[in-house]
Design an enzyme around this catalytic site. Structure first.
Site, mmCIF file in Angstrom:
data_model
loop_
_atom_site.group_PDB
_atom_site.id
_atom_site.type_symbol
_atom_site.label_atom_id
_atom_site.label_comp_id
_atom_site.label_asym_id
_atom_site.label_seq_id
_atom_site.Cartn_x
_atom_site.Cartn_y
_atom_site.Cartn_z
ATOM 1 C CG HIS A 274 16.223 16.919 31.209
ATOM 2 N ND1 HIS A 274 15.297 16.845 30.201
ATOM 3 C CD2 HIS A 274 16.397 18.227 31.494
ATOM 4 C CE1 HIS A 274 14.911 18.072 29.885
ATOM 5 N NE2 HIS A 274 15.567 18.939 30.655
ATOM 6 C CE LYS B 33 12.106 26.912 29.506
ATOM 7 N NZ LYS B 33 12.544 27.029 28.132
#
Length: 431
Positions: free
Chosen positions: A47, A84
């Site tokens: 992306h 994360k």
RNA sequence: GGAGGGGUUCCCGAGUGGCCAAAGGGAUCAGACUGUAAAUCUGACGCGAAAGCUUCGGUGGUUCGAAUCCACCUCCCUCCA
């Protein structure tokens, strides 16, 4: 020429952290060097978050260096814990392998494989990790890592500190695997520079350390900054999720529109990040925009450049065609073939049989993906925000799609360009 | 293995038997204003055109009635071993 490259990168604010800063310029000037950047297959497409490092490889190649794009067939099986906030689900080897293939193809668009001595190459770390046996790995590689040091890394700290989440050994070992990649590439390709996002800093320095310990080699690292937006929201997200490079996931038209909607406060910065336009030219554009009143031109330039970069001239042309017809408001000017072309260009569209028309507009527009629920359509209808071929509909029309999509109200008897709000368009073709 | 804490609608996070489709914030969508901006204001925000239907980790109970009580299961966190 490479000091010039570094100067340009700094002018674009593309340099966040550098490992080996003092020696890097001279080293780059000393010849054609090999560098790499890793891309883990966490989906079947990259992306726009991957775009900056990807373009970075290209910038280095243009300056005469040799870029390696590493696709993480092995690391993708493990999951990078860096920054994360929770443990990730593991994907099956088959799935990851299929993603590796797709991403290899995408990456290849951005670098040149036929550039003589500094031709790019795509490598897959599964090639050297798959055959590794556990004992050898633990003895030869693991021995060089200090857990004490690893848990000090900022990238895993929040996972260790945070209540409500943990860190599995699997993800914790990620850093070791990635470090091993660097050492391996150093041995195989004389690769001595790794670039990546700022979240990769811990992994990159880990790799530099390992390379030194295993091979006694000096290597470098460079990170690009996290792309931020002036309003504090996350870059790269739209209402419909991430902006993908795969045209099947994000059409060139949607891609173009994404960049076109860049905030004024971000657009000049983004031009430096995402295009190959000269910094001086971008500054000039900014000056010109500031002097003029009304809409700046920068967004148009940005959207044009980046769409061309990712989707080529054809994709750009398609995106521009659609944008022009939808937003210049001149629907009457569209010919029958124009409508067909719009469908082909990737304007969201669907074909509906007259006798299979749903009972309500809410249902119809929701099914077409224009809204997430009938409530949204209802809301829009109540505010005159639903238009078919330019005519506003009202809530009273909800129950009568047959009238709304009557033949004599369609363009050429079958095309119904429908909009919900200002920006959502959908072309219905009634048969 | 032991002790304790926790899993609520996209996210964060209230809610400890009815007034709960569930406070508040964020995100998102639509409208006004504009430049297909920003900021601001307004409305929507489980699903459904509606009647109505389905939710609070899972299953089964108690009860006229449960997100709230009980049992079991499951997942996560913390500490101890």
């Amino acid at each position: 020429m490479s000091s010039a490259l570094l100067a340009d990168l700094r002018a674009r604010e593309l340099v966040f952290q550098v490992a080996g800063e003092d020696e890097l310029p001279a080293w780059l000037d000393g010849g054609s060097r090999t560098l790499y950047c890793g891309f883990d297959p966490t989906a079947d497409s990259l992306h726009i978050g991957h775009l900056v490092p990807l373009l970075m490889l290209r910038r280095f190649q243009q300056a005469g260096h040799r870029p390696l794009a590493l696709v993480g067939g092995a690391t993708g099986l493990i999951g990078d814990p860096s920054f994360k906030d929770q443990e990730r689900k593991l994907n099956t080897p088959e799935v990851v392998a299929s993603w590796v293939d797709k991403i290899r193809g995408q990456v290849s668009r951005f670098i040149d494989f036929d550039a003589g001595a500094n031709s790019a190459e795509v490598v897959n770390n599964l090639d050297w990790v798959a055959g590794l046996d556990v004992l050898a790995f633990l003895r030869d590689v693991g021995k060089h890592f200090s857990v004490n040091a690893m848990i000090q890394k900022e990238s895993v700290k929040q996972r260790l500190d945070r209540e409500g989440s943990g860190l599995s050994f699997t993800e914790f070992s990620y850093m070791i695997l990635q470090s091993y990649d660097y050492a391996e590439l150093n041995a195989r390709y004389d690769c001595s520079l790794q670039i990546g996002g700022s979240d990769q800093w811990g992994n990159i320095t880990g790799g530099i350390d390992l390379t030194r310990r295993m091979h006694g080699a000096k290597s470098f690292g460079l990170t690009v900054p996290l792309i931020t937006k002036s309003d504090g929201t996350k870059f790269g997200k739209t209402e419909s999720g991430a902006v993908w490079l795969d045209p099947a996931r994000t059409s060139p038209y949607a891609f173009y529109q994404f960049w076109l909607n860049t905030a004024d406060a971000d657009v000049y910065r983004f031009l430096k990040y995402f295009t190959f336009l000269e910094v001086a030219d971008i500054d000039e554009l900014e000056r010109a925009d500031a002097e003029r009143s009304g809409r700046p031109e920068a967004q148009l330039v940005l959207a044009t450049e980046v769409t061309r970069l990712v989707h080529g001239e054809e994709g750009l042309a398609a995106a521009q065609r659609i944008s022009a017809s939808l937003f210049s408001g001149d629907l009457a000017a569209l010919s029958e073939t124009d409508f067909a072309q719009l469908k082909q260009d990737g304007l969201p569209s669907s074909t509906v049989e007259r006798k299979a028309l749903p009972a309500t507009l809410t249902q119809m527009l929701t099914e077409a993906g224009m809204a997430n629920s009938g409530k949204q359509v209802k809301d829009a209808l109540g505010r005159n925000a639903v238009l078919v071929n330019g005519d506003a509909l009202s809530w009273e029309d909800n129950g009568s799609p047959v009238e709304v999509f009557a033949e004599d109200r369609g363009r050429y008897g079958r095309y119904y360009l429908t909009q919900l709000g200002k920006k959502k368009h959908h072309l219905f073709e009634l048969l």
